[in-house]
Design a protein around this motif. Structure first.
Motif, PDB file in Angstrom:
ATOM      1  N   ASN A   1     -45.923  72.924  34.113  1.00 25.25           N
ATOM      2  CA  ASN A   1     -46.115  74.360  33.928  1.00 25.25           C
ATOM      3  C   ASN A   1     -45.475  75.182  35.045  1.00 25.25           C
ATOM      4  OD1 ASN A   1     -47.186  75.359  31.640  1.00 25.25           O
ATOM      5  ND2 ASN A   1     -49.270  75.532  32.391  1.00 25.25           N
ATOM      6  N   GLY A   2     -45.627  74.749  36.273  1.00 21.28           N
ATOM      7  CA  GLY A   2     -45.083  75.489  37.410  1.00 21.28           C
ATOM      8  C   GLY A   2     -43.575  75.645  37.323  1.00 21.28           C
TER       9      GLY A   2
ATOM     10  N   GLU B   1     -42.659  78.034  34.529  1.00 24.46           N
ATOM     11  CA  GLU B   1     -42.933  79.419  34.942  1.00 24.46           C
ATOM     12  C   GLU B   1     -41.844  79.944  35.874  1.00 24.46           C
ATOM     13  OE1 GLU B   1     -45.064  81.737  33.863  1.00 24.46           O
ATOM     14  OE2 GLU B   1     -45.544  80.206  32.376  1.00 24.46           O
ATOM     15  N   GLU B   2     -41.320  79.083  36.750  1.00 23.50           N
ATOM     16  CA  GLU B   2     -40.214  79.489  37.614  1.00 23.50           C
ATOM     17  C   GLU B   2     -38.994  79.877  36.782  1.00 23.50           C
ATOM     18  OE1 GLU B   2     -39.312  76.475  40.518  1.00 23.50           O
ATOM     19  OE2 GLU B   2     -41.393  76.406  41.207  1.00 23.50           O
TER      20      GLU B   2
ATOM     21  N   ARG C   1     -39.008  80.829  33.608  1.00 24.12           N
ATOM     22  CA  ARG C   1     -39.335  82.054  32.871  1.00 24.12           C
ATOM     23  C   ARG C   1     -39.176  83.289  33.760  1.00 24.12           C
ATOM     24  NH1 ARG C   1     -44.370  79.736  29.373  1.00 24.12           N
ATOM     25  NH2 ARG C   1     -43.180  79.472  27.463  1.00 24.12           N
ATOM     26  N   THR C   2     -39.586  83.172  35.003  1.00 27.19           N
ATOM     27  CA  THR C   2     -39.459  84.291  35.942  1.00 27.19           C
ATOM     28  C   THR C   2     -37.990  84.605  36.222  1.00 27.19           C
ATOM     29  OG1 THR C   2     -41.568  83.721  36.963  1.00 27.19           O
ATOM     30  CG2 THR C   2     -40.092  85.116  38.241  1.00 27.19           C
TER      31      THR C   2
ATOM     32  N   LYS D   1     -36.606  86.288  32.911  1.00 27.43           N
ATOM     33  CA  LYS D   1     -37.490  87.155  32.127  1.00 27.43           C
ATOM     34  C   LYS D   1     -36.912  88.515  31.750  1.00 27.43           C
ATOM     35  CE  LYS D   1     -40.183  89.318  35.810  1.00 27.43           C
ATOM     36  NZ  LYS D   1     -41.522  89.462  36.353  1.00 27.43           N
TER      37      LYS D   1
ATOM     38  N   ARG E   1     -36.211  84.639  26.678  1.00 28.60           N
ATOM     39  CA  ARG E   1     -37.560  84.134  26.416  1.00 28.60           C
ATOM     40  C   ARG E   1     -37.500  82.638  26.124  1.00 28.60           C
ATOM     41  NH1 ARG E   1     -38.391  88.169  28.354  1.00 28.60           N
ATOM     42  NH2 ARG E   1     -39.410  90.014  27.578  1.00 28.60           N
TER      43      ARG E   1
END
Length: 102
Positions: free
Chosen positions: A15-16, A19-20, A22-23, A26, A30
């Motif tokens: 997940n981490g 998320e990196e 996605r950031t 962003k 998507r």
């Protein structure tokens, strides 16, 4: 809204790390992870049910551990980034050792 869609494959994604990514993307992109069958229904399984022209070809690629990446960026830029992207991470259970420790 997005001009490009990519199907990406993954194994043991954390997940981490996701998320990196996605950031980083962003502003104009998507990442979508979910059940493949639900994604197929959303995109369309054939020309009669597809949401946009030729999306049923993307649906046929949704097999195994895959996700969708929608972006407004140029395909060449996306491929260049992901061909060189690598992040070190701790091994998860079931992974083969890359080094022998005595």
């Amino acid at each position: 809204e997005y001009g490009q869609v990519f199907v990406f494959r993954f194994d043991n994604i954390r997940n981490g790390k996701l998320e990196e990514l996605r950031t980083m993307w962003k502003v104009d992109s998507r990442f979508v992870l979910g059940k493949n069958k639900v994604s197929m229904l959303a995109l369309g399984k054939d020309p009669a049910t597809e949401h946009e022209q030729d999306l049923h070809f993307v649906s046929k690629q949704l097999v195994g551990n895959v996700g969708l990446f929608f972006t407004k960026r140029d395909a060449k830029e996306v491929r260049k980034f992901f061909s060189s992207y690598a992040e070190p991470d701790y091994a998860r259970s079931g992974c083969k050792a890359t080094e022998r420790v005595a």
